[in-house]
Design a protein around this motif. Structure first.
Motif, PDB file in Angstrom:
ATOM      1  N   GLY A  22      42.770  25.917  41.838  1.00 47.17           N
ATOM      2  CA  GLY A  22      43.262  26.755  40.755  1.00 47.17           C
ATOM      3  C   GLY A  22      44.611  26.253  40.205  1.00 47.17           C
ATOM      4  O   GLY A  22      45.348  25.534  40.843  1.00 47.17           O
ATOM      5  N   ASP A  23      44.837  26.619  38.928  1.00 44.03           N
ATOM      6  CA  ASP A  23      46.093  26.190  38.333  1.00 44.03           C
ATOM      7  C   ASP A  23      47.212  27.164  38.675  1.00 44.03           C
ATOM      8  O   ASP A  23      46.970  28.277  39.137  1.00 44.03           O
ATOM      9  N   HIS A  24      48.455  26.746  38.398  1.00 44.41           N
ATOM     10  CA  HIS A  24      49.612  27.461  38.929  1.00 44.41           C
ATOM     11  C   HIS A  24      49.957  28.753  38.192  1.00 44.41           C
ATOM     12  O   HIS A  24      50.865  29.469  38.602  1.00 44.41           O
ATOM     13  N   SER A  25      49.225  29.059  37.104  1.00 46.60           N
ATOM     14  CA  SER A  25      49.437  30.384  36.506  1.00 46.60           C
ATOM     15  C   SER A  25      49.084  31.457  37.535  1.00 46.60           C
ATOM     16  O   SER A  25      49.590  32.583  37.491  1.00 46.60           O
ATOM     17  N   LEU A  26      48.231  31.092  38.506  1.00 51.93           N
ATOM     18  CA  LEU A  26      47.867  32.018  39.583  1.00 51.93           C
ATOM     19  C   LEU A  26      49.071  32.461  40.404  1.00 51.93           C
ATOM     20  O   LEU A  26      48.996  33.464  41.125  1.00 51.93           O
ATOM     21  N   GLY A  27      50.174  31.718  40.302  1.00 54.57           N
ATOM     22  CA  GLY A  27      51.406  32.128  40.989  1.00 54.57           C
ATOM     23  C   GLY A  27      51.816  33.546  40.611  1.00 54.57           C
ATOM     24  O   GLY A  27      52.420  34.268  41.413  1.00 54.57           O
ATOM     25  N   MET A  28      51.480  33.959  39.397  1.00 53.04           N
ATOM     26  CA  MET A  28      51.774  35.345  38.985  1.00 53.04           C
ATOM     27  C   MET A  28      51.086  36.334  39.924  1.00 53.04           C
ATOM     28  O   MET A  28      51.625  37.380  40.265  1.00 53.04           O
ATOM     29  N   ALA A  29      49.861  35.989  40.309  1.00 47.57           N
ATOM     30  CA  ALA A  29      49.053  36.872  41.142  1.00 47.57           C
ATOM     31  C   ALA A  29      49.462  36.809  42.601  1.00 47.57           C
ATOM     32  O   ALA A  29      49.554  37.833  43.283  1.00 47.57           O
ATOM     33  N   THR A  30      49.717  35.585  43.081  1.00 47.37           N
ATOM     34  CA  THR A  30      49.940  35.419  44.520  1.00 47.37           C
ATOM     35  C   THR A  30      51.291  35.992  44.937  1.00 47.37           C
ATOM     36  O   THR A  30      51.378  36.770  45.882  1.00 47.37           O
ATOM     37  N   THR A  50      42.315  37.509  35.342  1.00 45.24           N
ATOM     38  CA  THR A  50      42.081  36.777  36.596  1.00 45.24           C
ATOM     39  C   THR A  50      43.200  37.065  37.589  1.00 45.24           C
ATOM     40  O   THR A  50      42.958  37.376  38.756  1.00 45.24           O
ATOM     41  N   CYS A  51      44.427  36.953  37.096  1.00 48.22           N
ATOM     42  CA  CYS A  51      45.577  37.161  37.983  1.00 48.22           C
ATOM     43  C   CYS A  51      45.616  38.583  38.521  1.00 48.22           C
ATOM     44  O   CYS A  51      45.968  38.806  39.678  1.00 48.22           O
ATOM     45  N   GLN A  52      45.232  39.528  37.691  1.00 49.11           N
ATOM     46  CA  GLN A  52      45.225  40.917  38.163  1.00 49.11           C
ATOM     47  C   GLN A  52      44.215  41.089  39.302  1.00 49.11           C
ATOM     48  O   GLN A  52      44.480  41.757  40.302  1.00 49.11           O
ATOM     49  N   THR A  53      43.046  40.453  39.152  1.00 47.31           N
ATOM     50  CA  THR A  53      42.017  40.519  40.199  1.00 47.31           C
ATOM     51  C   THR A  53      42.535  39.926  41.507  1.00 47.31           C
ATOM     52  O   THR A  53      42.413  40.530  42.579  1.00 47.31           O
ATOM     53  N   ILE A  54      43.124  38.743  41.410  1.00 45.54           N
ATOM     54  CA  ILE A  54      43.637  38.057  42.609  1.00 45.54           C
ATOM     55  C   ILE A  54      44.799  38.850  43.218  1.00 45.54           C
ATOM     56  O   ILE A  54      44.929  38.968  44.436  1.00 45.54           O
ATOM     57  N   HIS A  55      45.639  39.401  42.351  1.00 46.80           N
ATOM     58  CA  HIS A  55      46.773  40.216  42.814  1.00 46.80           C
ATOM     59  C   HIS A  55      46.278  41.370  43.688  1.00 46.80           C
ATOM     60  O   HIS A  55      46.812  41.613  44.773  1.00 46.80           O
ATOM     61  N   GLU A  56      45.248  42.056  43.224  1.00 47.46           N
ATOM     62  CA  GLU A  56      44.721  43.206  43.983  1.00 47.46           C
ATOM     63  C   GLU A  56      44.154  42.748  45.328  1.00 47.46           C
ATOM     64  O   GLU A  56      44.354  43.408  46.351  1.00 47.46           O
ATOM     65  N   HIS A  88      35.767  34.985  48.213  1.00 47.94           N
ATOM     66  CA  HIS A  88      35.307  34.105  47.142  1.00 47.94           C
ATOM     67  C   HIS A  88      35.505  34.767  45.779  1.00 47.94           C
ATOM     68  O   HIS A  88      35.544  35.991  45.668  1.00 47.94           O
ATOM     69  N   ASN A  89      35.612  33.971  44.762  1.00 47.08           N
ATOM     70  CA  ASN A  89      35.738  34.484  43.402  1.00 47.08           C
ATOM     71  C   ASN A  89      34.936  33.629  42.438  1.00 47.08           C
ATOM     72  O   ASN A  89      34.816  32.423  42.633  1.00 47.08           O
ATOM     73  N   ASP A  90      34.426  34.262  41.413  1.00 44.86           N
ATOM     74  CA  ASP A  90      33.732  33.550  40.350  1.00 44.86           C
ATOM     75  C   ASP A  90      34.176  34.170  39.030  1.00 44.86           C
ATOM     76  O   ASP A  90      33.923  35.346  38.771  1.00 44.86           O
ATOM     77  N   PHE A  91      34.866  33.390  38.222  1.00 47.58           N
ATOM     78  CA  PHE A  91      35.453  33.938  36.996  1.00 47.58           C
ATOM     79  C   PHE A  91      34.657  33.585  35.735  1.00 47.58           C
ATOM     80  O   PHE A  91      35.156  33.740  34.629  1.00 47.58           O
ATOM     81  N   ASN A  92      33.429  33.095  35.896  1.00 45.36           N
ATOM     82  CA  ASN A  92      32.648  32.662  34.732  1.00 45.36           C
ATOM     83  C   ASN A  92      32.374  33.782  33.738  1.00 45.36           C
ATOM     84  O   ASN A  92      32.556  33.622  32.531  1.00 45.36           O
ATOM     85  N   ALA A  93      31.946  34.948  34.259  1.00 45.33           N
ATOM     86  CA  ALA A  93      31.624  36.071  33.376  1.00 45.33           C
ATOM     87  C   ALA A  93      32.884  36.563  32.669  1.00 45.33           C
ATOM     88  O   ALA A  93      32.875  36.829  31.461  1.00 45.33           O
ATOM     89  N   LEU A  94      33.964  36.627  33.434  1.00 40.27           N
ATOM     90  CA  LEU A  94      35.241  37.087  32.872  1.00 40.27           C
ATOM     91  C   LEU A  94      35.704  36.155  31.755  1.00 40.27           C
ATOM     92  O   LEU A  94      36.194  36.599  30.716  1.00 40.27           O
ATOM     93  N   GLU A  95      35.500  34.873  31.944  1.00 37.72           N
ATOM     94  CA  GLU A  95      35.922  33.904  30.936  1.00 37.72           C
ATOM     95  C   GLU A  95      35.187  34.141  29.621  1.00 37.72           C
ATOM     96  O   GLU A  95      35.789  34.162  28.548  1.00 37.72           O
TER      97      GLU A  95
END
Ligand SMILES: NC(=[NH2+])NCCC[C@H](N)C(=O)O
Ligand SMILES: [Mn+2]
Ligand SMILES: [Mn+2]
Length: 329
Positions: free
Chosen positions: A125-133, A102-108, A74-81
């Motif tokens: 999630g939106d497709h900018s996450l493609g950088m991470a995946t 966000t992407c760096q977190t998901i990447h790891e 699970h992930n919660d990005f509220n604080a990061l935002e």
């Protein structure tokens, strides 16, 4: 009947890591991070965030029903935002710092699970996450190939993007075509331009067309899907990438026709049918080469009715199941 005949060439376990990525910083419309329905819960302007609605629909049980062991992240990005709001954007790129962190977190997270030989399923999630995946699976699976199913090419560079929305740019980051961008130092080019195939394109910006041509990138638009049929298109993609190539499928639900997946941020008419979308997933499962799956841009907040919303969430779940081995017989 579910049948996950485990014959994957690149995975060493029958375990699937599900990465819940409720994130909408790469595009302007909130909602891809939504938990509860606007309609069902009457939450109008106070967005309640949490794991993607596909989980609420019971996706984890469905995956277990296909004989996978499931590990949920699970992930919660509220604080990061909130923290990133204070950072000034890189040029005209919107939310650069939030997207990058966000992407760096998901990447790891993905790198860790992929290194255990697990299948990776990311729920955007939106497709900018493609950088991470893609960068996450590429870090583990050498010589990775990508099949990017989308109405859009998402290959704008930071110079070519009109909108400044990073969900239109992940492929130029992954391939290094955009150059090194300030704030994205963690993301190194990890995908050769001859290791990606697009399927379903029909809304490609002029600069993107130029980038695709100049770099000789394999792209099957809806014209090609009509011309050859979806089975031939997938076959050509697999042939192009090669049998010894681990494959990451990045599926933007806006590749589907809006009549099939209405609840998404940038719908474009003339898309893939329900069956064409599922055929891609089924055939890639059958190849035994899949190591990563993204289901992106499911946005429950944009539906005009409960029916549209449920339809889009359900189609996201069934695409994931097909890619994980559900068969019709
Ligand atoms: N992942 C997506 N839905 N991308 C849409 C991108 C739209 C447009 N090409 C842009 O750069 O903003
Ligand atoms: Mn798209
Ligand atoms: Mn996309």
């Amino acid at each position: 009947m579910p049948t996950n005949n485990f014959t994957n060439k690149f995975l060493t376990t029958n375990s699937c890591a599900v990465i819940a990525a409720p994130f909408s910083g790469g595009q302007p419309k909130g909602g891809v991070e939504l938990y509860k329905s606007f309609f069902i819960c009457n939450i109008t302007n106070n967005l309640f965030r949490g794991p993607p609605r596909m989980l609420e629909a019971g996706l984890l049980d469905m995956i277990e029903g296909l004989d996978w062991k499931v590990e949920i992240q699970h992930n919660d990005f509220n604080a990061l935002e909130k923290e990133c709001k204070k950072v000034v954007d890189t040029r005209h790129i919107k939310n650069a710092s939030f997207v990058s962190k966000t992407c760096q977190t998901i990447h790891e997270q993905i790198k860790k699970h992929a290194a255990l030989g697990q299948m990776i399923l990311t729920l955007g999630g939106d497709h900018s996450l493609g950088m991470a995946t893609v960068s996450g699976t590429a870090a583990v699976h050498k010589n990775l190939g990508v099949i990017w199913v989308d109405a859009h090419a998402d290959i704008n560079t930071v110079d070519s993007t009109d909108t400044g929305n990073l969900h239109g740019c992940p492929v130029s980051f992954l391939t290094g075509l955009t150059g090194q961008v300030e704030g994205f130092e963690w993301l190194k080019p990890c995908l050769e331009t001859n290791k990606i195939c697009f399927i379903g394109l029909r809304d490609v910006d002029e600069p993107e067309k130029k980038i695709l041509k100049e770099n000789n990138i394999k792209a099957f638009s809806m014209y090609h899907v009509d011309k050859y049929g979806i089975s031939k298109v997938v076959e050509m993609c697999l042939e192009y990438l090669g049998k010894d190539t681990p494959i990451h499928l990045s599926f933007d639900v806006d590749a589907l026709d809006p009549s099939v997946a209405p609840s998404t941020g940038t719908p474009v008419r003339g898309g893939l049918s329900f069956r064409e979308g599922h055929y891609i997933c089924e055939a890639l499962h059958e190849s035994g080469q899949l190591v990563g799956i993204d289901i992106m841009e499911v946005n429950p907040a944009l539906a005009l009715s409960d029916e549209q919303q449920i339809q889009t969430i359900n189609v996201g779940c069934s695409l994931a199941r097909s890619a994980l081995g559900e068969t019709l017989l």
